[in-house]
Design an enzyme around this catalytic site. Structure first.
Site, PDB file in Angstrom:
ATOM      1  N   GLY A 138       0.803  -1.229   0.000  1.00  0.00           N
ATOM      2  CA  GLY A 138       0.000   0.000   0.000  1.00  0.00           C
ATOM      3  C   GLY A 138       0.829   1.269   0.000  1.00  0.00           C
ATOM      4  N   ARG A 139       2.117   1.126   0.255  1.00  0.00           N
ATOM      5  CA  ARG A 139       2.975   2.324   0.232  1.00  0.00           C
ATOM      6  C   ARG A 139       4.380   1.973  -0.229  1.00  0.00           C
ATOM      7  NH1 ARG A 139       4.357   3.743   6.528  1.00  0.00           N
ATOM      8  NH2 ARG A 139       4.006   1.670   7.412  1.00  0.00           N
ATOM      9  N   ASP A 161       1.793 -11.233   6.815  1.00  0.00           N
ATOM     10  CA  ASP A 161       2.288 -10.402   5.711  1.00  0.00           C
ATOM     11  C   ASP A 161       3.644  -9.785   6.048  1.00  0.00           C
ATOM     12  OD1 ASP A 161       0.266  -9.110   7.498  1.00  0.00           O
ATOM     13  OD2 ASP A 161       1.080  -7.285   6.624  1.00  0.00           O
ATOM     14  N   ASN A 162       4.082  -9.935   7.293  1.00  0.00           N
ATOM     15  CA  ASN A 162       5.411  -9.451   7.667  1.00  0.00           C
ATOM     16  C   ASN A 162       6.398 -10.598   7.827  1.00  0.00           C
ATOM     17  OD1 ASN A 162       4.620  -6.800   7.585  1.00  0.00           O
ATOM     18  ND2 ASN A 162       4.195  -6.648   9.770  1.00  0.00           N
ATOM     19  N   ARG A 193      14.624  -0.281   0.839  1.00  0.00           N
ATOM     20  CA  ARG A 193      15.036  -1.407   1.662  1.00  0.00           C
ATOM     21  C   ARG A 193      15.751  -2.427   0.783  1.00  0.00           C
ATOM     22  NH1 ARG A 193       9.819  -3.845   3.422  1.00  0.00           N
ATOM     23  NH2 ARG A 193       9.729  -2.537   5.269  1.00  0.00           N
TER      24      ARG A 193
HETATM   25  P1  AMP Z   1       2.583  -2.696   7.934  1.00  0.00           P
HETATM   26  O1  AMP Z   1       1.918  -2.565   9.271  1.00  0.00           O
HETATM   27  O2  AMP Z   1       3.565  -1.588   7.633  1.00  0.00           O
HETATM   28  O3  AMP Z   1       3.183  -4.041   7.723  1.00  0.00           O
HETATM   29  O4  AMP Z   1       1.420  -2.499   6.869  1.00  0.00           O
HETATM   30  C1  AMP Z   1       0.271  -3.297   6.802  1.00  0.00           C
HETATM   31  C2  AMP Z   1      -0.516  -2.968   5.547  1.00  0.00           C
HETATM   32  O5  AMP Z   1      -0.965  -1.600   5.576  1.00  0.00           O
HETATM   33  C3  AMP Z   1       0.273  -3.103   4.271  1.00  0.00           C
HETATM   34  O6  AMP Z   1      -0.595  -3.520   3.255  1.00  0.00           O
HETATM   35  C4  AMP Z   1       0.754  -1.687   4.024  1.00  0.00           C
HETATM   36  O7  AMP Z   1       1.047  -1.467   2.674  1.00  0.00           O
HETATM   37  C5  AMP Z   1      -0.439  -0.883   4.474  1.00  0.00           C
HETATM   38  N1  AMP Z   1      -0.055   0.468   4.920  1.00  0.00           N
HETATM   39  C6  AMP Z   1       0.531   0.819   6.075  1.00  0.00           C
HETATM   40  N2  AMP Z   1       0.727   2.136   6.143  1.00  0.00           N
HETATM   41  C7  AMP Z   1       0.265   2.672   5.002  1.00  0.00           C
HETATM   42  C8  AMP Z   1       0.157   3.996   4.451  1.00  0.00           C
HETATM   43  N3  AMP Z   1       0.604   5.063   5.134  1.00  0.00           N
HETATM   44  N4  AMP Z   1      -0.390   4.125   3.238  1.00  0.00           N
HETATM   45  C9  AMP Z   1      -0.826   3.076   2.551  1.00  0.00           C
HETATM   46  N5  AMP Z   1      -0.794   1.803   3.004  1.00  0.00           N
HETATM   47  C10 AMP Z   1      -0.248   1.599   4.211  1.00  0.00           C
HETATM   48 MG    MG Z   2       4.129  -5.014   6.434  1.00  0.00          MG
END
Ligand code: AMP
Ligand code: MG
Length: 475
Positions: free
Chosen positions: A93-94, A256-257, A180
């Site tokens: 998502g980012r 997903d991590n 990364r």
């Molecule tokens: P994370 O907690 O960073 O592993 O993210 C979990 C999910 O949320 C993943 O699909 C990320 O791409 C999405 N995500 C987290 N932060 C953002 C953001 N600021 N904008 C878009 N997607 C996000």
């Molecule tokens: Mg993640």
């Protein structure tokens, strides 16, 4: 062919995941009002066979700030179990895969972005990364790498001049985009998505890809799929054991991590534990303590168990289940190995190992005045040849405030350690001092330290304390 003199733009990028087509969407990068290079990882350049002196800051900014295109940018498709609940709404998502390239070790690596703009998976979010989030990811990955943990690294962090609003940071807060350097961005959740959409054919294709690139020694051998799962169990158990020995709490062990290569990556609200407290929980939103420090092995086990669901479309579940049962042994072995190193020993018998580790954990659990990582640093800094002569020489000059109940635990630890020392040949003791230095970096990134470093950046735009802390970590 590119005619740029920028070495990043002339790397030999391979269309690896790109050639598979079914696992990504092509996206574009955001454009930013500012591009200031805040972090470049010259150690990673060396892994790529690039001479840091030949790569300018502008080269970093051109490639990893303006995102000059080399290959299409791939937002990866994946799902995942988040805090136990299946979420089919996620994906990159980012971020996106900027490119994949061989290191001089012959391994394929990803440049993956974080904070590079919105994608089809952003939902209502901004696709951005806070600068502080980038700084924290640099710290987590460099600290773990220094301790010998297999982790992604942060290649670059460019400040991008936007104002972001976040619930967990004083806002508005500064923005950044990170690149990364990682073994792979294929996650357990990449497979989980294929089960959700019912595609055993795509699962087969993806597993073949994973085998060929990340488990090449298994590719084409008999029972390659089961061997892959068994090796993944071993890699994940080993990784988790290393987090535990390092006193690291990842905080968000959603599927997903979890990398399919068993590499540590994606650092959010992580923390190094200040003291040995099994219930320590790093994420403020983890109310049930699902990913607390001590629950990490159970969480990794749970994730490996869940991964059997998609894999069982193409391989036998019973066989996977018996591989999973080996998790505990793999974990224990890796944990003991790293703990022994942190305690200065190359190897000890099994009963000696058990006794030493349990005496250490008992001491650190009962005496919260001794920090977890501080204990190992103190050991490194005060260890002397004369410890072998008398148990009372051990930590003779400590300044820990111990109660009458706690004192016997330190006494017990001294006796256990002393007994082990007298069984070591003198020549070994010299190696121990080196071993202790190797295993126990003096720079410990507890939260107050990270906050202090961030304050200097936030208030004075002073990055030197951060750079100095990382230099001390590596020295
Ligand atoms: P994370 O907690 O960073 O592993 O993210 C979990 C999910 O949320 C993943 O699909 C990320 O791409 C999405 N995500 C987290 N932060 C953002 C953001 N600021 N904008 C878009 N997607 C996000
Ligand atoms: Mg993640």
């Amino acid at each position: 062919m590119s005619h740029s003199s920028n070495l990043f733009l002339n790397l030999n990028y391979e269309p690896a995941i790109e050639s598979l087509e079914d696992y990504h969407d092509i996206v574009t990068a955001a454009e930013y009002p500012l591009h200031k290079l805040r972090w470049r990882n010259d150690q990673v350049l060396s892994v790529l066979g690039l001479d840091p002196a030949k790569v300018s800051d502008d080269d970093f900014i051109e490639a990893f700030g303006h995102f000059q295109a080399v290959r299409p940018f791939l937002a990866l498709r994946y799902h995942g179990y988040q805090f136990g609940e299946y979420n089919p709404q996620i994906g990159d998502g980012r971020g996106f895969v900027y490119g994949q390239v061989r290191g001089n070790d012959g391994e394929l690596y990803d440049f993956g972005t974080k904070g590079s703009g919105r994608t089809p998976y952003s939902r209502t979010a901004d696709g951005r990364l806070t600068l502080k989030g980038g700084v924290r990811e640099i710290i987590a990955s460099e600290a773990l790498h220094r301790m010998g943990v297999k982790t992604s690294r942060c290649m670059s962090l460019v400040e991008t001049g936007e104002e972001l609003w976040r619930g967990d940071e004083p806002s508005p807060t500064r923005s950044g985009v990170m690149v990364r350097f990682s073994r792979s961005h294929i996650r357990f959740g990449t497979f989980e998505r294929l089960r959700w959409i019912g595609r055993d054919d795509l699962t087969r294709k993806l597993l073949d890809h994973v085998l060929q690139i990340y488990y090449p020694h298994l590719w084409g051998t008999a029972d390659q799929d089961q061997k892959f799962y068994l090796e993944l169990v071993e890699r994940v158990a080993t990784l988790c054991a290393q987090w535990m020995a390092a006193g690291f709490c990842h905080a968000v062990l959603n599927t997903d991590n979890m990398s399919i290569t068993g590499e540590s990556f994606d650092y959010g609200p992580f923390a190094f534990i200040p003291t040995y407290d099994p219930r320590f929980t790093a994420a403020y939103f983890d109310h049930a303590g699902r990913y607390s420090y001590a629950n990490q092995p159970a969480a990794c086990y749970w994730n490996l168990d869940k991964l059997q669901d998609p894999l069982s479309m193409i391989m036998d579940k019973n066989d996977m289940q018996s591989s999973l049962l080996k998790f505990k042994d793999f974990y224990r072995q890796a944990y003991c190995e790293m703990m022994l190193k942190r305690l200065g020993f190359a190897s000890l018998s099994e009963p000696e190992t058990e006794e030493l580790i349990s005496a250490t954990l008992e001491l650190l659990a009962m005496v919260q005045a001794i920090g977890y990582n501080q204990f190992f640093v103190k050991l490194r800094q005060t260890f002397q040849l004369n410890w072998r002569e008398e148990a009372s020489n051990i930590f003779a000059d400590h300044d820990w405030e111990l109660t009458d109940e706690q004192l016997p635990l330190l006494e017990k630890w001294r006796i256990v350690y002393h007994q082990l020392l007298i069984r070591q040949p003198i020549a070994e003791i010299e190696n121990m001092a080196k071993q202790l230095q190797q295993a126990n970096p003096t720079m410990i990134f507890l939260r107050p330290k990270i906050e202090e470093l961030w304050e200097r950046i936030a208030v004075d735009d002073d990055w030197q304390p951060l750079y100095a802390a990382i230099a001390q970590l590596q020295s």
